[in-house]
Scaffold this motif. Structure first.
Motif, PDB file in Angstrom:
ATOM      1  N   GLU A 173       0.836  -1.207   0.000  1.00 59.60           N
ATOM      2  CA  GLU A 173       0.000   0.000   0.000  1.00 59.60           C
ATOM      3  C   GLU A 173       0.872   1.259   0.000  1.00 59.60           C
ATOM      4  O   GLU A 173       0.649   2.190  -0.777  1.00 59.60           O
ATOM      5  CB  GLU A 173      -0.907   0.002   1.239  1.00 59.60           C
ATOM      6  CG  GLU A 173      -1.733   1.272   1.375  1.00 59.60           C
ATOM      7  CD  GLU A 173      -2.289   1.482   2.774  1.00 59.60           C
ATOM      8  OE1 GLU A 173      -3.053   2.441   2.932  1.00 59.60           O
ATOM      9  OE2 GLU A 173      -1.952   0.723   3.698  1.00 59.60           O
ATOM     10  N   THR A 174       1.877   1.277   0.868  1.00 54.89           N
ATOM     11  CA  THR A 174       2.791   2.422   0.924  1.00 54.89           C
ATOM     12  C   THR A 174       3.559   2.561  -0.383  1.00 54.89           C
ATOM     13  O   THR A 174       3.717   3.667  -0.917  1.00 54.89           O
ATOM     14  CB  THR A 174       3.767   2.275   2.105  1.00 54.89           C
ATOM     15  OG1 THR A 174       3.015   2.221   3.321  1.00 54.89           O
ATOM     16  CG2 THR A 174       4.751   3.426   2.164  1.00 54.89           C
ATOM     17  N   ASN A 175       4.005   1.450  -0.921  1.00 50.54           N
ATOM     18  CA  ASN A 175       4.747   1.484  -2.181  1.00 50.54           C
ATOM     19  C   ASN A 175       3.889   2.034  -3.320  1.00 50.54           C
ATOM     20  O   ASN A 175       4.367   2.792  -4.164  1.00 50.54           O
ATOM     21  CB  ASN A 175       5.256   0.087  -2.531  1.00 50.54           C
ATOM     22  CG  ASN A 175       6.254   0.110  -3.665  1.00 50.54           C
ATOM     23  OD1 ASN A 175       7.216   0.863  -3.641  1.00 50.54           O
ATOM     24  ND2 ASN A 175       6.019  -0.707  -4.676  1.00 50.54           N
ATOM     25  N   LYS A 176       2.599   1.676  -3.329  1.00 47.00           N
ATOM     26  CA  LYS A 176       1.696   2.186  -4.380  1.00 47.00           C
ATOM     27  C   LYS A 176       1.525   3.695  -4.250  1.00 47.00           C
ATOM     28  O   LYS A 176       1.503   4.412  -5.251  1.00 47.00           O
ATOM     29  CB  LYS A 176       0.348   1.480  -4.321  1.00 47.00           C
ATOM     30  CG  LYS A 176      -0.571   1.913  -5.465  1.00 47.00           C
ATOM     31  CD  LYS A 176      -1.817   1.080  -5.540  1.00 47.00           C
ATOM     32  CE  LYS A 176      -2.695   1.410  -6.731  1.00 47.00           C
ATOM     33  NZ  LYS A 176      -2.579   2.715  -7.323  1.00 47.00           N
ATOM     34  N   LEU A 177       1.399   4.182  -3.018  1.00 44.32           N
ATOM     35  CA  LEU A 177       1.290   5.635  -2.811  1.00 44.32           C
ATOM     36  C   LEU A 177       2.527   6.344  -3.369  1.00 44.32           C
ATOM     37  O   LEU A 177       2.421   7.396  -4.008  1.00 44.32           O
ATOM     38  CB  LEU A 177       1.128   5.953  -1.323  1.00 44.32           C
ATOM     39  CG  LEU A 177      -0.214   5.614  -0.682  1.00 44.32           C
ATOM     40  CD1 LEU A 177      -0.141   5.802   0.828  1.00 44.32           C
ATOM     41  CD2 LEU A 177      -1.320   6.490  -1.269  1.00 44.32           C
ATOM     42  N   ILE A 178       3.696   5.765  -3.120  1.00 47.74           N
ATOM     43  CA  ILE A 178       4.943   6.357  -3.623  1.00 47.74           C
ATOM     44  C   ILE A 178       4.978   6.294  -5.145  1.00 47.74           C
ATOM     45  O   ILE A 178       5.296   7.277  -5.820  1.00 47.74           O
ATOM     46  CB  ILE A 178       6.160   5.649  -2.999  1.00 47.74           C
ATOM     47  CG1 ILE A 178       6.237   5.983  -1.510  1.00 47.74           C
ATOM     48  CG2 ILE A 178       7.454   6.041  -3.716  1.00 47.74           C
ATOM     49  CD1 ILE A 178       7.229   5.154  -0.721  1.00 47.74           C
ATOM     50  N   ALA A 179       4.637   5.130  -5.709  1.00 52.25           N
ATOM     51  CA  ALA A 179       4.671   4.962  -7.169  1.00 52.25           C
ATOM     52  C   ALA A 179       3.722   5.925  -7.873  1.00 52.25           C
ATOM     53  O   ALA A 179       3.986   6.348  -9.004  1.00 52.25           O
ATOM     54  CB  ALA A 179       4.334   3.518  -7.540  1.00 52.25           C
ATOM     55  N   ASP A 180       2.618   6.281  -7.203  1.00 51.64           N
ATOM     56  CA  ASP A 180       1.622   7.183  -7.793  1.00 51.64           C
ATOM     57  C   ASP A 180       1.945   8.666  -7.571  1.00 51.64           C
ATOM     58  O   ASP A 180       1.191   9.539  -8.013  1.00 51.64           O
ATOM     59  CB  ASP A 180       0.231   6.880  -7.220  1.00 51.64           C
ATOM     60  CG  ASP A 180      -0.309   5.540  -7.707  1.00 51.64           C
ATOM     61  OD1 ASP A 180       0.211   5.008  -8.698  1.00 51.64           O
ATOM     62  OD2 ASP A 180      -1.256   5.024  -7.070  1.00 51.64           O
ATOM     63  N   THR A 181       3.047   8.966  -6.891  1.00 49.69           N
ATOM     64  CA  THR A 181       3.423  10.350  -6.600  1.00 49.69           C
ATOM     65  C   THR A 181       3.891  11.050  -7.880  1.00 49.69           C
ATOM     66  O   THR A 181       4.618  10.468  -8.689  1.00 49.69           O
ATOM     67  CB  THR A 181       4.558  10.376  -5.543  1.00 49.69           C
ATOM     68  OG1 THR A 181       4.070   9.779  -4.340  1.00 49.69           O
ATOM     69  CG2 THR A 181       5.027  11.782  -5.257  1.00 49.69           C
TER      70      THR A 181
END
Length: 196
Positions: A173-181
């Protein structure tokens, strides 16, 4: 395993270039089985590594080992080129530096440096103001402590790589937030290597 995590999926093709000591003795010492096991997602201590070459053949993972001279690098160095079914490619160069420890030196042509001793994020991004702050803000919000952080780039305003090593594992979940930044090209989680 690190190259597979950077690719982001199971590879269907791998070209593995062995340098120095790896080229001379790697196959006889099981380096081939260990590398293919990693590409299949096996941890270093997984007993399935012994049959990894046969498993790769069954799963239609095409692989080729080559002996190369990579120049002035550690004698136990490997360059791994991977392709996924959806057309993605990853190129990772790293060295086995003893005792199960590794050092990653290049990702997709960018000189980097990390050991996978910690949970690690590999984040290619646009070299522009605010991207690093946005990523570290997400980690702070998710209560993830940064142990080490390095930025690598070839030139100003191009593509840079954030390498962030953390005390806590990174969730998908955290990685997806970063990838979507905004400004982030992609984000890969490298799990900490467990030494026996």
């Amino acid at each position: 395993m690190i190259a597979r995590e950077i690719l982001g999926s199971q590879p269907i093709k791998a070209i593995i270039s062995l340098h120095g000591s790896f080229a001379k003795t790697g196959i006889g010492h099981g380096t081939d089985k260990a590398i293919i096991g990693g590409l299949l997602g096996y941890a270093p201590s997984d007993p399935r590594i012994h049959s990894s070459l046969q498993t790769a053949t069954k799963l239609k993972l095409y692989y080729q080992f080559k002996h190369v001279d990579l120049g002035d690098v550690h004698p136990n160095t490997v360059l791994i080129e991977l392709w996924s079914e959806d057309g993605n490619k990853a190129i990772v160069r790293g060295s086995s530096i003893g005792g199960g420890a590794v050092q990653i030196e290049s990702v997709n042509g960018m000189e980097v440096s990390f050991s996978a001793e910690y949970s690690t994020l590999v984040i290619p991004h646009k070299d522009e103001p605010g991207v690093i702050a946005a990523v570290t803000s997400i980690l702070a919000e998710k209560r993830v402590n940064i142990a080490r952080m390095k930025i690598f780039r070839k030139n100003r305003g191009g593509v840079a790589y954030m390498i962030i090593e953390t005390d806590q594992p990174i969730t998908e979940e955290t990685n997806k937030l970063i990838a979507d930044t905004t400004g982030v090209i992609s984000s890969s989680i490298i799990k900490a290597i467990q030494h026996d």
